[in-house]
Design a protein around this motif. Structure first.
Motif, mmCIF file in Angstrom:
data_model
loop_
_atom_site.group_PDB
_atom_site.id
_atom_site.type_symbol
_atom_site.label_atom_id
_atom_site.label_comp_id
_atom_site.label_asym_id
_atom_site.label_seq_id
_atom_site.Cartn_x
_atom_site.Cartn_y
_atom_site.Cartn_z
ATOM 1 N N ALA A 25 0.822 -1.209 0.000
ATOM 2 C CA ALA A 25 0.000 0.000 0.000
ATOM 3 C C ALA A 25 0.855 1.258 0.000
ATOM 4 C CB ALA A 25 -0.928 -0.012 1.218
ATOM 5 N N ILE A 26 1.902 1.260 0.803
ATOM 6 C CA ILE A 26 2.776 2.438 0.889
ATOM 7 C C ILE A 26 3.555 2.624 -0.414
ATOM 8 C CG2 ILE A 26 4.767 3.425 2.084
ATOM 9 C CD1 ILE A 26 3.705 2.045 4.637
ATOM 10 N N SER A 29 1.423 4.092 -3.198
ATOM 11 C CA SER A 29 1.195 5.518 -3.022
ATOM 12 C C SER A 29 2.445 6.345 -3.293
ATOM 13 C CB SER A 29 0.695 5.789 -1.598
ATOM 14 O OG SER A 29 -0.514 5.127 -1.349
ATOM 15 N N ARG A 112 -3.962 11.277 -3.367
ATOM 16 C CA ARG A 112 -4.216 9.932 -2.877
ATOM 17 C C ARG A 112 -5.605 9.823 -2.247
ATOM 18 N NH1 ARG A 112 -3.270 5.191 -4.407
ATOM 19 N NH2 ARG A 112 -1.770 6.430 -5.565
ATOM 20 N N CYS A 240 7.364 0.831 -7.189
ATOM 21 C CA CYS A 240 6.034 1.416 -7.028
ATOM 22 C C CYS A 240 5.022 0.920 -8.062
ATOM 23 C CB CYS A 240 6.118 2.940 -7.096
ATOM 24 S SG CYS A 240 7.205 3.644 -5.840
ATOM 25 N N SER A 264 -4.959 -1.290 2.555
ATOM 26 C CA SER A 264 -4.581 -0.303 1.548
ATOM 27 C C SER A 264 -4.819 1.125 2.012
ATOM 28 C CB SER A 264 -5.346 -0.562 0.239
ATOM 29 O OG SER A 264 -6.731 -0.314 0.411
ATOM 30 N N GLY A 267 -2.020 3.756 2.575
ATOM 31 C CA GLY A 267 -1.413 4.551 1.518
ATOM 32 C C GLY A 267 -1.600 6.042 1.692
#
Length: 330
Positions: A25-26, A29, A112, A240, A264, A267
């Motif tokens: 998730a990170i 983003s 985001r 990514c 998620s 993010g």
């Protein structure tokens, strides 16, 4: 084998799954952070997207070849290929192009949050296109999510000016495009598998992106950019784009699609702080409150059984490995 030993392995698998879901998730983003860094070298959204797709293409081609050779996979029909072309254009070309274009005007935290309205768009598409019924809790979640984005939008408009309007509209278009991708991909995911769908759709998207680039400008320009741009693009393509897909698939296998989807929400939270730390973007109390409100709405929609607009078959009808198309990279 003792009871303690028997329960140790599921617990360990869950810990690994949670770590993979959070990391994925990170990383998903963080592409916005990398795009912002690339823009400092005078490139635009089309340059960023073309490099990202071109450099990640070999990885997805290899993934597609591996998945197509699995003996349990059914052969694809012409209709399947036609749908993949549409999904590749919607989900990874058009959505990504609008997203990167919007990032030229809005901070990563707002970008985001707008993208995390995807579940609400999927819900609305189900209502108007498929005549699905919506529970009261879902309407509440919808209202909560949009209230949170409105808070952050108004605060960014106050702090950063009217260019936020254009950027937000572009990112909103990206979110809608990706919601259409999710709404159309459910049955195809079940038939051909999520990894194969992602690999093929990314290949189609790369072709669409490069075609756009050839029409819009001299292709030699893509090979005359500052060297740091290529380094950042390579990081974007692997860390990514490709890597989060594999992490998300691994998380779904260990946790199930519902829990992986809930993870998620990390993010947008990470981007609020990464944007402030790495890009110097301002963070106000109103933005933090709006972020919390949006995440609350998204959590209501992504709880198991909360969404009455299924994108793919539920876990008792399809194996977990075929669910993660909902959380694939963009």
């Amino acid at each position: 084998m003792s009871a303690t030993t028997a329960t140790a392995h599921p617990q360990a698998a869950r810990r690994v799954g949670l770590a993979m879901a959070a990391t994925g998730a990170i990383l998903f983003s963080a592409k916005a952070i990398l795009a912002k860094f690339q823009y400092r070298y005078g490139v635009d959204s089309l340059d960023v997207l073309a490099l990202r797709m071109l450099l990640s293409l070999p990885l997805f081609v290899a993934l597609g070849i591996r998945e197509s050779r699995r003996p349990e996979r059914a052969p694809m029909t012409r209709r399947d290929f036609g749908l993949i072309v549409i999904l590749g254009v919607l989900g990874y070309y058009l959505s990504s192009l609008l997203d990167f274009w919007g990032l030229e005007y809005v901070p990563v935290s707002l970008e985001r949050l707008i993208l995390f309205l995807n579940p609400t768009f999927v819900l609305l598409i189900g209502v108007f296109a498929f005549k699905r019924r919506v529970a009261r809790r879902e309407w509440v979640a919808l209202a909560v999510s949009y209230a949170g984005v409105s808070l952050v939008f108004v605060e960014n408009l106050r702090v950063q000016g009217e260019h936020i309007l254009l950027g937000s509209a572009l990112v909103l278009g990206a979110a809608l495009s990706y919601a259409l991708y999710l709404s159309m991909s459910g049955q195809l995911i079940k038939r051909i598998g999520s990894l194969r769908l992602v690999a093929y759709a990314m290949t189609i998207s790369t072709a669409a992106t490069l075609t756009h680039y050839l029409i819009a400008r001299d292709p030699s320009h893509l090979f005359e950019l500052p060297m740091p741009v290529y380094g950042l693009a390579a990081i974007n393509a692997f860390f990514c784009t490709f890597l989060p897909v594999t992490f998300t698939m691994g998380a779904v296998a260990r946790l199930g699609a519902g829990t992986a989807a809930q993870m998620s929400v990390l993010g947008p939270v990470s981007l609020v702080f990464l944007g402030a730390w790495l890009l110097g973007e301002p963070v106000t109390a109103v933005q933090l409150v709006g972020t919390a409100v949006v995440l609350g709405g998204v959590l209501l929609l992504t709880r198991p059984g909360a969404n009455s607009v299924p994108v793919a078959e539920t876990a008792h009808n399809a194996p977990d490995e075929d669910e993660p198309g909902k959380t694939a990279a963009r």
